[in-house]
Motif scaffolding. Structure first.
Motif, PDB file in Angstrom:
ATOM      1  N   GLU A 184       6.022  10.043   1.999  1.00 28.41           N
ATOM      2  CA  GLU A 184       4.463   9.921   2.152  1.00 28.41           C
ATOM      3  C   GLU A 184       4.098  11.347   1.844  1.00 28.41           C
TER       4      GLU A 184
ATOM      5  N   ARG B  98       3.782  11.968  -2.002  1.00 28.14           N
ATOM      6  CA  ARG B  98       2.991  11.259  -2.614  1.00 28.14           C
ATOM      7  C   ARG B  98       1.529  11.627  -2.544  1.00 28.14           C
ATOM      8  N   HIS B  99       1.255  11.896  -1.125  1.00 25.52           N
ATOM      9  CA  HIS B  99      -0.152  12.139  -1.077  1.00 25.52           C
ATOM     10  C   HIS B  99      -0.631  13.674  -0.871  1.00 25.52           C
ATOM     11  N   GLY B 100       0.495  14.366  -0.797  1.00 25.25           N
ATOM     12  CA  GLY B 100       0.349  16.143  -0.615  1.00 25.25           C
ATOM     13  C   GLY B 100       0.193  16.186   0.888  1.00 25.25           C
TER      14      GLY B 100
ATOM     15  N   GLY C  71      -0.527  17.067   4.462  1.00 22.04           N
ATOM     16  CA  GLY C  71      -1.135  16.579   5.398  1.00 22.04           C
ATOM     17  C   GLY C  71      -0.864  17.263   6.814  1.00 22.04           C
TER      18      GLY C  71
END
Length: 250
Positions: A32, A35-37, A39
């Motif tokens: 995750e 995929r999303h950078g 966090g």
């Protein structure tokens, strides 16, 4: 006593049974992140999970799992301090730790103690995860002293790890190679002299590690001697830098 052993054994079995689920969850969080950078909450969650696995592994005598979680936790700590690490090979390295945890879990599940091949694989991951040519383990609780030591080591390209517990430090040195061990005399559970003595008696890995003892006291040491003793005073940073430049980083 037998009841305590039975309880601990039951907890160990439950830990091993649940371990694959924890590993799958780690892998999902890493993917995750990929995929999303970056966090912050995901990174903190990853750190907490690996920290928990490390502690539980040590509690139940599954020390190789803890050995793997140590550098995995360090990698996540570095990511929390510098999220640009995600743009490099962070996910690749993190997934290698996950795979090694799975492999080690399988060995333990078969009732066998993991052998040297696991530690060789761990060393290989460590080498891939850092560009540093040297490594140092600091055993110190003072943030002021740590800051002085880190300044010198960072300027010389060291990979730096920090613990504030002598017993944990011994486990780190026995599990992985460090070029330099710097410890205060007074540390939790295992004092600096006892730590250095144990490292020097530990065999092939230990004798390659240079040791530095930091102290405010005049010492009359009998037995194993640290390679260097530095007094905690106004000249500490300069003396430490001199030792690193002349004996370690060349």
């Amino acid at each position: 006593m037998d009841q305590v052993k039975a309880m601990l054994n039951a907890l160990r079995i439950n830990y091993l049974t649940d371990f694959p689920t924890h590993i799958d969850e780690l892998e999902q969080l890493l993917l995750e992140l990929e995929r999303h950078g970056y966090g912050l909450e995901i990174c903190r969650d990853l750190y907490r999970r690996v920290h928990s696995l490390k502690g539980s592994g040590g509690t139940y005598g599954l020390h190789v799992l803890s050995d793997i979680c140590h550098p995995f936790e360090d990698l996540l700590s570095h990511l929390l301090e510098n999220n640009d690490l995600l743009k490099e090979n962070f996910t690749e390295i993190a997934l290698l730790y996950v795979d090694l945890l799975r492999q080690t879990h399988s060995v333990y599940t078969d009732g066998v103690e993991p052998g040297a091949e696991i530690h060789r694989a761990l060393q290989g991951i460590r080498k891939r995860s850092t560009k540093s040519s040297h490594s140092a383990l600091l055993v110190e609780s003072s943030e002021v002293i740590l800051g002085l030591l880190k300044d010198v080591l960072s300027s010389q390209g060291f990979r730096i790890e920090v613990v504030n517990d002598g017993y944990l430090a011994l486990g780190r040195v026995l599990a992985e190679h460090f070029d330099l061990l710097i410890t205060s005399l007074e540390t939790k559970r295992l004092n600096g002299l006892a730590l250095i003595s144990a490292v020097q008696k530990s065999g092939a890995r230990g004798h390659k590690t240079k040791t530095i003892l930091l102290t405010t006291k005049q010492l009359n040491i009998v037995g194993e001697q640290p390679d260097f003793i530095i007094k905690k005073d106004a000249h500490l940073k300069d003396k430490f830098k001199e030792i690193v430049l002349e004996n370690i980083s060349s």
